[in-house]
Design a protein around this motif. Structure first.
Motif, PDB file in Angstrom:
ATOM      1  N   PHE A  72       0.822  -1.216   0.000  1.00 20.75           N
ATOM      2  CA  PHE A  72       0.000   0.000   0.000  1.00 20.75           C
ATOM      3  C   PHE A  72       0.853   1.261   0.000  1.00 20.75           C
ATOM      4  O   PHE A  72       0.364   2.361  -0.193  1.00 20.75           O
ATOM      5  CB  PHE A  72      -0.896   0.036   1.250  1.00 20.75           C
ATOM      6  N   GLN A 178      -1.347  -0.328  10.845  1.00 20.00           N
ATOM      7  CA  GLN A 178      -2.202  -0.339   9.642  1.00 20.00           C
ATOM      8  C   GLN A 178      -3.464  -1.169   9.875  1.00 20.00           C
ATOM      9  O   GLN A 178      -4.556  -0.677   9.768  1.00 20.00           O
ATOM     10  CB  GLN A 178      -1.459  -0.827   8.371  1.00 20.00           C
ATOM     11  N   ARG A 190       2.496  -7.344   4.718  1.00 20.64           N
ATOM     12  CA  ARG A 190       3.014  -6.794   5.961  1.00 20.64           C
ATOM     13  C   ARG A 190       2.445  -7.608   7.131  1.00 20.64           C
ATOM     14  O   ARG A 190       1.453  -7.232   7.750  1.00 20.64           O
ATOM     15  CB  ARG A 190       2.621  -5.321   6.101  1.00 20.64           C
ATOM     16  N   ASP A 215      -0.175   4.357  13.671  1.00 14.13           N
ATOM     17  CA  ASP A 215      -0.862   4.619  12.406  1.00 14.13           C
ATOM     18  C   ASP A 215      -1.739   3.432  12.028  1.00 14.13           C
ATOM     19  O   ASP A 215      -1.290   2.283  12.107  1.00 14.13           O
ATOM     20  CB  ASP A 215       0.154   4.754  11.244  1.00 14.13           C
TER      21      ASP A 215
HETATM   22  C1  LIG Z   1       6.847   6.113   6.831  1.00 15.93           C
HETATM   23  S1  LIG Z   1       5.518   5.171   7.373  1.00 15.93           S
HETATM   24  C2  LIG Z   1       5.746   4.784   9.084  1.00 15.93           C
HETATM   25  C3  LIG Z   1       7.010   4.113   9.609  1.00 15.93           C
HETATM   26  C4  LIG Z   1       7.338   2.703   9.234  1.00 15.93           C
HETATM   27  N1  LIG Z   1       7.948   2.670   7.944  1.00 15.93           N
HETATM   28  C5  LIG Z   1       6.176   1.761   9.260  1.00 15.93           C
HETATM   29  O1  LIG Z   1       5.612   1.481   8.208  1.00 15.93           O
HETATM   30  O2  LIG Z   1       5.830   1.286  10.346  1.00 15.93           O
HETATM   31  C6  LIG Z   1       4.280   6.368   7.609  1.00 15.93           C
HETATM   32  C7  LIG Z   1       2.812   5.937   7.566  1.00 15.93           C
HETATM   33  O3  LIG Z   1       2.208   6.364   6.359  1.00 15.93           O
HETATM   34  C8  LIG Z   1       1.015   5.628   6.174  1.00 15.93           C
HETATM   35  N2  LIG Z   1       0.867   5.319   4.752  1.00 15.93           N
HETATM   36  C9  LIG Z   1       1.815   4.827   3.924  1.00 15.93           C
HETATM   37  N3  LIG Z   1       1.311   4.683   2.679  1.00 15.93           N
HETATM   38  C10 LIG Z   1       0.017   5.119   2.714  1.00 15.93           C
HETATM   39  C11 LIG Z   1      -1.024   5.236   1.734  1.00 15.93           C
HETATM   40  N4  LIG Z   1      -0.829   4.876   0.480  1.00 15.93           N
HETATM   41  N5  LIG Z   1      -2.214   5.726   2.130  1.00 15.93           N
HETATM   42  C12 LIG Z   1      -2.410   6.111   3.408  1.00 15.93           C
HETATM   43  N6  LIG Z   1      -1.478   6.023   4.359  1.00 15.93           N
HETATM   44  C13 LIG Z   1      -0.272   5.536   4.033  1.00 15.93           C
HETATM   45  C14 LIG Z   1       1.136   4.369   6.996  1.00 15.93           C
HETATM   46  O4  LIG Z   1       0.151   4.376   8.006  1.00 15.93           O
HETATM   47  C15 LIG Z   1       2.522   4.469   7.595  1.00 15.93           C
HETATM   48  O5  LIG Z   1       2.581   3.964   8.891  1.00 15.93           O
END
Ligand SMILES: C[S@@+](CC[C@H](N)C(=O)[O-])C[C@H]1O[C@@H](n2cnc3c(N)ncnc32)[C@H](O)[C@@H]1O
Ligand code: SF4
Length: 462
Positions: A72, A178, A190, A215
């Motif tokens: 995602f 998630q 994941r 998140d």
């Molecule tokens: C950089 S990541 C967080 C840190 C770590 N890499 C992890 O996944 O646990 C930031 C957040 O963006 C959100 N995210 C990533 N892709 C997304 C999407 N396509 N739509 C909505 N939220 C998204 C996810 O909830 C994710 O935890």
């Protein structure tokens, strides 16, 4: 008497009528207005001006690497098992820190906020983590109560790492769950067992982190109202200080990784709305308050407290209690945000490396704000953060007569008032509890760049 800023009402008819794509307003002008005409020279000039303001610093460090690909993912990531990729990246990051910090008056400007984001900052080994920390500390000094935060992927942390981070000085953590459902986790590549998540949480509490955010994403494949209800219940049991519930931004034409997702398995729009309604009800019943734009927090969390006082702000990192700090972003794709300039670093590692090696600031694009941009930014951010706009505050700060300057916008807002999204008074505009989920669609009225555009460059709010 106004509304409490933290009340929220889910009104399906209004959502159907108003939920159109709009920017998330982590900045105004939005990042879609960045242009390649803005250069490192412009940024240097503006850094010199920011030194005269002596504003505190907010620093962001981007670690783009991840061990495996979540299908995602919409972030700027580089997927690699080969840990050797980190060393050259850190070498260049260190050079960038040296180059940029030499232009900042670090004697008089302390760090109020530091964030490591990604990607996955815990992709770094313990030794690399300490090394980067020490490098930052060599070039910057910190305010005593600085907010020092890091994003973690819970699948790759152990107790030792948690305590290392806390001992170094990190005091806030954000990590992704998630969804707790196995079928959903499998579909997005994941897998993270519940036990693992609860363990990580226990370590973080034991290490005494001040604030823990988690998140979640709704709209992922195979999610139903029932499965996501269980995810919300488990999240409440986990008891984080803040919860972000993001709407899945499905943009396979921009993020080829998302082509791995089976489109037919995505929940239909009506199910997503049911999920959102349930999420809001369950979280608010459990004592969390709605901060705005996907974010919930406990009532004693500093974001919730600042919002009740009408003092919440918003920048590239989302909601913040620090209005004055100017943001410097380090690493590929990072964004810096000073009072009247925003710049973004090169996205491709090759371009980023090449410019840093030449001793230049790796600025790829940006925007310089004019006076009108600055006034509109203030209006939009006030609405986004505090669900209220006090005209006098804007008038005093910017030396305008609000009703004259924004006569066109006030006219446009009348239909939103008739539909119950806002209430207009001679001295202020209040966003109603039913308007809060549609705050982007209210704020866009003040956005001269976006409001007349027909293109679909932004995601929908809900
Ligand atoms: C950089 S990541 C967080 C840190 C770590 N890499 C992890 O996944 O646990 C930031 C957040 O963006 C959100 N995210 C990533 N892709 C997304 C999407 N396509 N739509 C909505 N939220 C998204 C996810 O909830 C994710 O935890
Ligand atoms: S969600 Fe986090 S771990 Fe997964 S690919 Fe994106 S940044 Fe990496």
């Amino acid at each position: 008497m106004g509304f409490s800023p933290q009340d929220i009402v889910f009104d399906l008819d209004l959502i159907h009528k108003y939920d159109k794509p709009a920017p998330r307003y982590t900045s105004y002008p939005p990042a879609t207005e960045f242009s390649e005409e803005i250069t490192a020279e412009d940024f240097k000039q503006k850094i010199a001006e920011s030194n005269i303001r002596k504003t505190p610093l907010s620093l962001y460090f981007h670690i783009p690497f991840c061990e495996s690909a979540c299908h995602f993912c919409g972030c700027n990531v580089i997927i690699s098992h080969r840990k050797e990729v980190v060393e050259p990246y850190l070498d260049h990051l260190y050079r960038e820190i040296e180059n940029t910090s030499s232009l900042i008056d670090t004697e008089n400007r302390k760090v109020a906020q530091l964030h490591w984001g990604g990607g996955t900052p815990n992709y770094l080994s313990n030794q690399q983590t300490e090394e980067l920390w020490n490098k930052i500390n060599k070039h910057f000094s910190f305010e005593e109560n600085a907010e020092i935060s890091i994003e973690l992927d819970p699948r790759h942390v152990d107790k030792e790492k948690v305590f290392l981070l806390r001992n170094l000085g990190f005091n806030r953590v954000s990590f992704g769950i998630q969804d707790f459902d196995y079928k959903v986790q499998e579909a997005v590549n994941r897998i993270q067992p519940e036990e693992m998540i609860f363990n990580v949480m226990e370590w973080l509490r034991e290490a005494d982190f001040e604030s823990i955010n988690i998140d979640l994403i709704y709209g992922l494949p195979y999610q139903t109202l029932e499965t996501f209800e269980k995810t919300i219940e488990k999240t409440i049991k986990l008891n984080p200080d803040r919860i972000a519930v993001f709407n899945f931004a499905y943009v396979p034409w921009l993020k080829p990784l998302q082509k791995n997702i089976i489109e037919e398995a995505l929940p239909p729009a009506e199910v997503k709305l049911d999920i959102l309604k349930m999420t809001i009800e369950k979280l608010t019943n459990a004592g969390y308050v709605f901060i705005g734009m996907d974010h919930f927090a406990k009532p004693d969390d500093e974001l919730a407290v600042a919002q009740r006082k009408g003092e919440l702000h918003r920048n590239f990192q989302g909601y913040t209690t620090m209005p004055n700090a100017e943001l410097f972003g380090f690493g590929a794709t990072s964004i810096s945000m000073l009072y009247d300039i925003y710049v973004q670093n090169y996205k491709k590692l090759r371009d980023y490396y090449e410019t840093v090696e030449k001793g230049e600031l790796p600025v790829a694009r940006g925007v310089i704000l004019n006076e009108d941009d600055i006034i509109r930014r203030d209006v939009i951010m006030n609405l986004m953060s505090n669900f209220q706009l006090k005209k006098k505050k804007i008038e005093e700060k910017h030396n305008i007569v609000f009703d004259e300057y924004f006569s066109e916008e006030l006219e446009m807002l009348k239909s939103l008032e008739e539909d119950g999204l806002i209430k207009m008074y001679p001295d202020r505009i209040d966003v109603t509890p039913a308007g809060r989920l549609l705050i982007r669609n209210i704020a866009v009225t003040f956005d001269v760049y976006t409001r007349n555009k027909k293109e679909k460059r932004f995601s929908k709010a809900i």
